[in-house]
Design an enzyme around this catalytic site. Structure first.
Site, PDB file in Angstrom:
ATOM      1  N   ASP A 141       0.858  -1.173   0.000  1.00 39.90           N
ATOM      2  CA  ASP A 141       0.000   0.000   0.000  1.00 39.90           C
ATOM      3  C   ASP A 141       0.904   1.236   0.000  1.00 39.90           C
ATOM      4  OD1 ASP A 141      -2.527   1.438   0.344  1.00 39.90           O
ATOM      5  OD2 ASP A 141      -1.728   1.906   2.325  1.00 39.90           O
TER       6      ASP A 141
ATOM      7  N   ASP B 101      -1.449  -0.504   6.275  1.00 39.29           N
ATOM      8  CA  ASP B 101      -1.492   0.078   7.617  1.00 39.29           C
ATOM      9  C   ASP B 101      -2.856   0.610   8.010  1.00 39.29           C
ATOM     10  OD1 ASP B 101      -1.522   2.321   5.911  1.00 39.29           O
ATOM     11  OD2 ASP B 101      -0.742   3.573   7.524  1.00 39.29           O
TER      12      ASP B 101
ATOM     13  N   ASP C 153      -7.207  -1.324   4.589  1.00 36.87           N
ATOM     14  CA  ASP C 153      -6.329  -2.393   4.121  1.00 36.87           C
ATOM     15  C   ASP C 153      -6.695  -3.741   4.729  1.00 36.87           C
ATOM     16  OD1 ASP C 153      -4.763  -0.624   2.613  1.00 36.87           O
ATOM     17  OD2 ASP C 153      -3.539  -0.117   4.350  1.00 36.87           O
TER      18      ASP C 153
END
Length: 851
Positions: free
Chosen positions: A511, A710, A714
């Site tokens: 990410d 994080d 996610d």
């Protein structure tokens, strides 16, 4: 072939059939008693679990009470790997494990080193029966549930296990010393006399004296082996101890018969094997002593983590500073932390500034400067300045308690590779016993005279050399050391399965925000037009933004502070919604904001907009500034790339992994970040709810995918991935959804986790090799496979040494992991290939087209 030979062969065949029935025939399950809405069952732990098969109903809380009636490291912990439960079982105490079975089926439970086993059979609940909410409680009631395990409870458990371990080592040392002293003269006489040694007292060759010397060795030195071995057989299972006690019992019993009734036996079968009994038992106990000392080191991670915590805290109560035990700190307490002190609990800094050494928790060596509003972690060390902080998490909620809990759970879990060892060990001992029976029969019928003696020696050697203990230790020891090493490096591995799966990954999806980048805006550029210097411009803009709560304003103010610039207060401040701010600072009228704001105040923006366009193309957010009616410059902020992201991505590529970046940002910004860090494949413009779909799409390409994120958005992708890795600085939801948590928030942790996984799995494979190779070679040799060709036979004493060496090889090899050191990241090497940027919308269209 004589009638005796036929009888021996028939007896051997019958014995093998009875053996198979005894170990593998169906067994009755013990049904639990239900009262007060609880299913209760009591299990005795004494060389095994009794009853070993327990039947309960699905959806009704179960209370299993383990009555451990023995000492020794083997049965000190009970593990339910499929239920993710474990509990320490103190010696000669009752310990209760409480949980609610949610699924029907058979679930194994065993000791931590996989030597003794039981089965929990969960039968389906009655139709229409309401099941309680899932209950994850599973640790002993002596402490709390895993969700509430305190550092104090963990310390008490570890202290009890440590005392038991020390007592076991002391007892083994005493038994080995006595065994060595009593066996040495018998061994010397037997070995030296055939070689023609000049001084061998004939009294040492007397069978009655040898009996007197070796009997204490048999019944005192070898008592732990015999007791556990017979108990295991009584439970219709068998282990290493069963093989040893059968072998030494046969040798001792035969020797005793020769001693007591020698005249009743033919002269050619009057040999005694007292020296073999003494040497075998002494060697086995010596190996067990060395093994116990080595195994004590594999649990150092928990002890080291427990040693990190502070013992007391200095708090302010009723206006006075007092020092109290750590257990008495409550959320909201104001804590004073002086230079050099450990931070007692997780807290938020209220005043002061200091560098905090977080290496013991995050694995990062550089201290982190903390200001008011920053979070500090319990057990880290305040180095330079004084801090005041407000307690945010205490007891079981602290980061250290969570680390200890996750390490304990991981060390108690089972890796998939363990199933191979379990499948082998379930049949190993009965097969070895059958081989020993067959060996006796073949040697008795076809061996050279004296047939009975030769058959006895060969069958005893087969029993002695087989070592299922090494097979049971092969996986759990390495998992224990590997997860402990990870915790010390700031890598929390939730389960052994995650540790094993991580070494198979071929794709890592990162990410962008908060993972590759810092996740918050930071000052990147100050472009002054000349009427002011860069620092002067930045100081005025920061002062103008001082009263704004916008994240961009915070980034500008922090940037000015980092440069050591003064921050004068504005005498006039006006916020213009959606456009910017107007402020008067040191008699200067300052405008900060959009081109529209400056144009409305009749300020030329052509040059400023050219600079802005260049900065925006690089994925940055430009802020225009004018001073006293003149264009002054442009300041840019951006979500900056973390310092080591490019180096970590380079390391991942060198490990043979494809690195993919996933983000909701537009393709232009995503491509700019990808070029900066060396990512060659980008999934851009992906909405939070579609991240898991992208992971699923990569898996459909045949990839094993690790997802690193994080945020709350996610969590589904982390759960979907083969291995989810959560950045520890992120949200609790993401951390809960992940298989591995990286406390430091650095991508270097991803590299370290994959390296550790590969190293640990390589170590486990080595252990399985050591466990199996001794048996694969030793058992045929002991049975006499080479005797017809080379005349070679294996002495039971050599077999005992080989068996001990097998376990020691496994334990010693697992302990090599304790010396594992993570390699530093290589220099960053951004790819020269222009990144392939894909958008979720384009992928959806492509999928629809193919359909």
């Amino acid at each position: 072939m004589s009638n005796i030979d036929v009888a021996v062969l028939a007896g051997a065949a019958l014995a093998i059939v009875v053996l198979a029935w005894y170990f593998f025939a169906p067994r009755r399950a013990h049904a639990s008693a239900v009262s007060d809405g609880l299913q209760r069952v009591r299990i005795s732990v004494r060389g095994g679990y009794s009853p070993s098969i327990v039947q309960v109903r699905q959806g009704i809380p179960v209370e299993m009470s383990f009555d451990r009636q023995e000492t020794g490291d083997c049965s000190s912990v009970v593990v339910f790997p499929d239920l993710h439960l474990s509990a320490a079982l103190p010696a000669h105490q009752m310990t209760t494990v409480t949980f609610t079975p949610q699924d029907a089926g058979s679930f194994g439970f065993s000791c931590s080193m996989n030597m003794i086993h039981g089965t929990l059979v969960v039968t389906p609940g009655e139709p229409g029966m309401a099941s309680p909410e899932p209950d994850d409680r599973g640790a002993a009631t002596a402490h709390a549930s895993p969700g509430g395990l305190t550092e104090t409870a963990a310390a008490d458990t570890e202290a009890a296990q440590s005392r038991e371990r020390r007592a076991e080592i002391a007892d083994l040392t005493r038994r080995v010393a006595i065994g060595a002293v009593l066996t040495a003269p018998v061994l010397y006489a037997v070995m030296a006399h055939p070689l023609g040694a000049r001084w061998v007292p004939m009294v040492l060759l007397n069978h009655w004296l040898q009996l007197a010397l070796i009997t204490p060795v048999m019944f005192y030195v070898g008592w732990p082996i015999h007791r556990t071995g017979w108990l295991a057989l009584a439970h219709r299972s068998a282990d290493m101890n069963s093989l040893i006690t059968l072998g030494t019992g046969a040798a001792y019993g035969y020797s005793l018969l020769v001693t007591v009734a020698s005249t009743a036996l033919p002269p050619e079968v009057r040999d005694v094997y007292y020296e073999a009994v003494g040497v075998i038992l002494t060697l086995i106990m010596l190996g067990r002593l060395l093994e116990a000392r080595a195994k004590a080191g594999t649990g150092e991670a928990i002890r080291a983590l427990l040693g990190l915590q502070a013992r007391t805290a200095r708090v302010v109560r009723d206006g006075a500073e007092i020092e109290i035990p750590l257990e008495q700190v409550v959320v909201g307490d104001e804590i004073l932390i002086r230079p050099g002190e450990k931070i007692p609990v997780d807290a938020t800094v209220t005043s002061g500034q200091s560098a905090v050494d977080e290496s013991m928790v995050t694995g990062e060596s550089m201290p982190v400067t903390k200001h008011a509003g920053d979070t500090v972690i319990g057990a880290t060390v305040n180095t330079t300045g004084s801090l005041r902080a407000r307690a945010a998490k205490v007891g079981a909620d602290t980061m250290l308690a969570q680390i200890i809990r996750m390490v304990q759970q991981a060390q108690a879990s089972r890796a998939p590779i363990q199933r191979l060892a379990d499948a082998i060990s379930a049949y190993f001992v009965p097969v070895v016993m059958a081989i020993a029976i067959g060996t006796f029969a073949v040697w008795f019928v076809a061996g050279p005279p004296p047939a009975l003696t030769q058959a006895l020696v060969a069958s005893v050697a087969v029993l002695i050399i087989a070592c299922p203990c090494a097979l049971g230790l092969a996986t759990p020891l390495s998992i224990m050391v590997g997860t402990g090493k990870g915790a010390r490096a700031g890598i929390l591995i939730r389960s052994a399965q995650a540790l094993e799966t991580a070494h198979k990954l071929d794709t890592v999806v990162l990410d962008k925000t908060g993972t590759i980048t810092a996740g918050k805006p930071a000052l990147t550029d100050v472009e002054a037009l000349g009427i002011l210097g860069e620092n002067e411009l930045l100081a005025l803009v920061a002062a103008a933004e001082a009263d704004s709560e916008h994240p961009i304003a915070g980034a500008v103010i922090a940037g000015a502070r980092d440069r050591g610039l003064a921050n004068p207060r504005p005498t006039e401040f006006i916020s213009i919604t959606g456009k910017g701010v107007r402020a008067t600072i040191d008699n200067h009228v300052v405008l900060v904001g959009t081109p529209t704001l400056l144009a409305e105040n009749e300020i030329a923006t052509t040059e400023l907009e050219q600079i802005s366009a260049s900065l925006a193309a690089a994925g940055k957010t430009p802020i225009l500034a004018a001073v006293d009616g003149q264009p002054a410059g442009v300041i840019a902020v951006a979500d900056v790339v973390k310092d080591d992201s490019a180096a970590a991505i380079t390391a991942l590529r060198k490990l043979g992994l494809q690195v993919v970046m996933i983000t909701g940002d537009n393709a232009r910004t995503a491509g700019a970040i990808a070029r900066q860090v060396g990512v060659e494949r980008v999934l851009a413009e992906v909405l939070p709810e579609h991240k898991a779909d992208e992971i699923r799409r990569l898996q459909s390409e045949g990839r094993r995918v690790g997802m690193v994120g994080d945020g709350i958005n996610d969590a589904p992708a982390l759960a979907q991935a083969d291995v989810g890795l959560a950045i520890g600085t992120g949200t609790d939801v993401a951390i809960e959804a992940a298989d591995i948590t990286l406390i430091s928030g650095s991508l270097a942790g991803v590299v370290a986790a994959i390296r550790l996984s590969r190293t640990t799995m390589h170590n486990i494979r080595q252990n399985l090799f050591f466990a199996l190779i001794y048996n694969a070679i030793g058992i045929p040799l002991a049975a006499g496979l080479l005797y017809p060709l080379l005349g070679m036979r294996l002495s039971p004493m050599i077999a005992a040494a080989a068996m001990a060496l097998s376990s020691l090889s496994v334990v010693g090899n697992a302990n090599r992991l304790r010396g594992y050191r993570n390699e530093p990241l290589p220099p960053a090497e951004p790819s020269t290939i222009d990144p392939q940027v894909e958008t979720h919308a384009a992928q959806q269209q492509l999928s629809a087209h193919h359909c």
